[in-house]
Write a protein that holds these residues in place. Sequence first.
Motif, PDB file in Angstrom:
ATOM      1  N   LYS A  75     -93.500  11.054 -24.640  1.00  0.00           N
ATOM      2  CA  LYS A  75     -93.167  10.252 -25.819  1.00  0.00           C
ATOM      3  C   LYS A  75     -91.827  10.683 -26.401  1.00  0.00           C
ATOM      4  CE  LYS A  75     -97.970   9.407 -27.060  1.00  0.00           C
ATOM      5  NZ  LYS A  75     -99.053   9.746 -27.973  1.00  0.00           N
ATOM      6  N   VAL A  76     -91.590  11.982 -26.469  1.00  0.00           N
ATOM      7  CA  VAL A  76     -90.324  12.498 -27.009  1.00  0.00           C
ATOM      8  C   VAL A  76     -89.153  12.066 -26.116  1.00  0.00           C
ATOM      9  CG1 VAL A  76     -89.024  14.608 -27.485  1.00  0.00           C
ATOM     10  CG2 VAL A  76     -91.409  14.424 -28.189  1.00  0.00           C
ATOM     11  N   VAL A  77     -89.352  12.106 -24.805  1.00  0.00           N
ATOM     12  CA  VAL A  77     -88.304  11.686 -23.874  1.00  0.00           C
ATOM     13  C   VAL A  77     -88.040  10.187 -24.016  1.00  0.00           C
ATOM     14  CG1 VAL A  77     -87.703  11.446 -21.434  1.00  0.00           C
ATOM     15  CG2 VAL A  77     -88.691  13.571 -22.260  1.00  0.00           C
ATOM     16  N   GLY A  78     -89.100   9.399 -24.215  1.00  0.00           N
ATOM     17  CA  GLY A  78     -88.933   7.961 -24.428  1.00  0.00           C
ATOM     18  C   GLY A  78     -88.118   7.658 -25.675  1.00  0.00           C
ATOM     19  N   GLU A  79     -88.392   8.384 -26.742  1.00  0.00           N
ATOM     20  CA  GLU A  79     -87.619   8.191 -27.974  1.00  0.00           C
ATOM     21  C   GLU A  79     -86.164   8.626 -27.770  1.00  0.00           C
ATOM     22  OE1 GLU A  79     -89.845  10.556 -30.701  1.00  0.00           O
ATOM     23  OE2 GLU A  79     -91.496   9.117 -30.807  1.00  0.00           O
ATOM     24  N   ALA A  80     -85.957   9.718 -27.021  1.00  0.00           N
ATOM     25  CA  ALA A  80     -84.610  10.228 -26.791  1.00  0.00           C
ATOM     26  C   ALA A  80     -83.785   9.267 -25.939  1.00  0.00           C
ATOM     27  CB  ALA A  80     -84.668  11.599 -26.117  1.00  0.00           C
ATOM     28  N   ILE A  81     -84.393   8.670 -24.918  1.00  0.00           N
ATOM     29  CA  ILE A  81     -83.652   7.738 -24.074  1.00  0.00           C
ATOM     30  C   ILE A  81     -83.324   6.470 -24.851  1.00  0.00           C
ATOM     31  CG2 ILE A  81     -85.608   6.590 -22.934  1.00  0.00           C
ATOM     32  CD1 ILE A  81     -82.418   7.633 -21.155  1.00  0.00           C
ATOM     33  N   ALA A  82     -84.221   6.041 -25.725  1.00  0.00           N
ATOM     34  CA  ALA A  82     -83.943   4.862 -26.555  1.00  0.00           C
ATOM     35  C   ALA A  82     -82.788   5.144 -27.515  1.00  0.00           C
ATOM     36  CB  ALA A  82     -85.196   4.456 -27.327  1.00  0.00           C
ATOM     37  N   LYS A  83     -82.775   6.331 -28.086  1.00  0.00           N
ATOM     38  CA  LYS A  83     -81.681   6.700 -28.992  1.00  0.00           C
ATOM     39  C   LYS A  83     -80.349   6.771 -28.246  1.00  0.00           C
ATOM     40  CE  LYS A  83     -80.226  10.304 -32.245  1.00  0.00           C
ATOM     41  NZ  LYS A  83     -78.850  10.269 -31.791  1.00  0.00           N
ATOM     42  N   LYS A  86     -79.217   3.223 -27.625  1.00  0.00           N
ATOM     43  CA  LYS A  86     -78.725   2.603 -28.858  1.00  0.00           C
ATOM     44  C   LYS A  86     -77.322   3.101 -29.191  1.00  0.00           C
ATOM     45  CE  LYS A  86     -82.374   0.457 -30.877  1.00  0.00           C
ATOM     46  NZ  LYS A  86     -82.507  -0.511 -31.883  1.00  0.00           N
ATOM     47  N   ASP A  87     -77.070   4.397 -28.970  1.00  0.00           N
ATOM     48  CA  ASP A  87     -75.748   4.968 -29.231  1.00  0.00           C
ATOM     49  C   ASP A  87     -74.675   4.329 -28.353  1.00  0.00           C
ATOM     50  OD1 ASP A  87     -76.922   6.589 -31.097  1.00  0.00           O
ATOM     51  OD2 ASP A  87     -76.911   8.392 -29.833  1.00  0.00           O
ATOM     52  N   LYS A  88     -75.074   3.888 -27.153  1.00  0.00           N
ATOM     53  CA  LYS A  88     -74.126   3.258 -26.236  1.00  0.00           C
ATOM     54  C   LYS A  88     -74.128   1.734 -26.359  1.00  0.00           C
ATOM     55  CE  LYS A  88     -73.732   6.992 -23.204  1.00  0.00           C
ATOM     56  NZ  LYS A  88     -72.980   7.454 -22.117  1.00  0.00           N
ATOM     57  N   GLY A  89     -74.914   1.194 -27.298  1.00  0.00           N
ATOM     58  CA  GLY A  89     -74.933  -0.244 -27.515  1.00  0.00           C
ATOM     59  C   GLY A  89     -75.854  -1.007 -26.579  1.00  0.00           C
TER      60      GLY A  89
END
Length: 120
Positions: A75-83, A86-89
Amino acid sequence: MPTDKDKTRLRRKKRIRKSVTGTTERPRLTVFRSSKHIYAQVVDDSAAASLASASTLTKALAIDLNEKNKQDAAKVVGEAIAKACKDKGITQVVFDRNGYAYHGRVSALANAAREAGLEF
């Protein structure tokens, strides 16, 4: 040597990759899981480039994951990849489960990425 289980997963992976490809507008979110760790990577197949990645071995995440079980780590990795996306648009991706069953850690990572704002 790959085991029979690995061979069948790789066969499923080849079958999936025939239809799932990442483009510049909608890159591919691919998941790899080992017995201890889970890795996620966003790939643009048309440019053959990795756009973002996250794993349980990433230094920023590894500190937080000491006391967590594998499901929570996914779950933490999923949130990190989404962030990172998002940072890259990047807001839309195609999910590539890489031959694994959509269950357990793979499902937890995908659901966490969805909840964090990725669309797939």
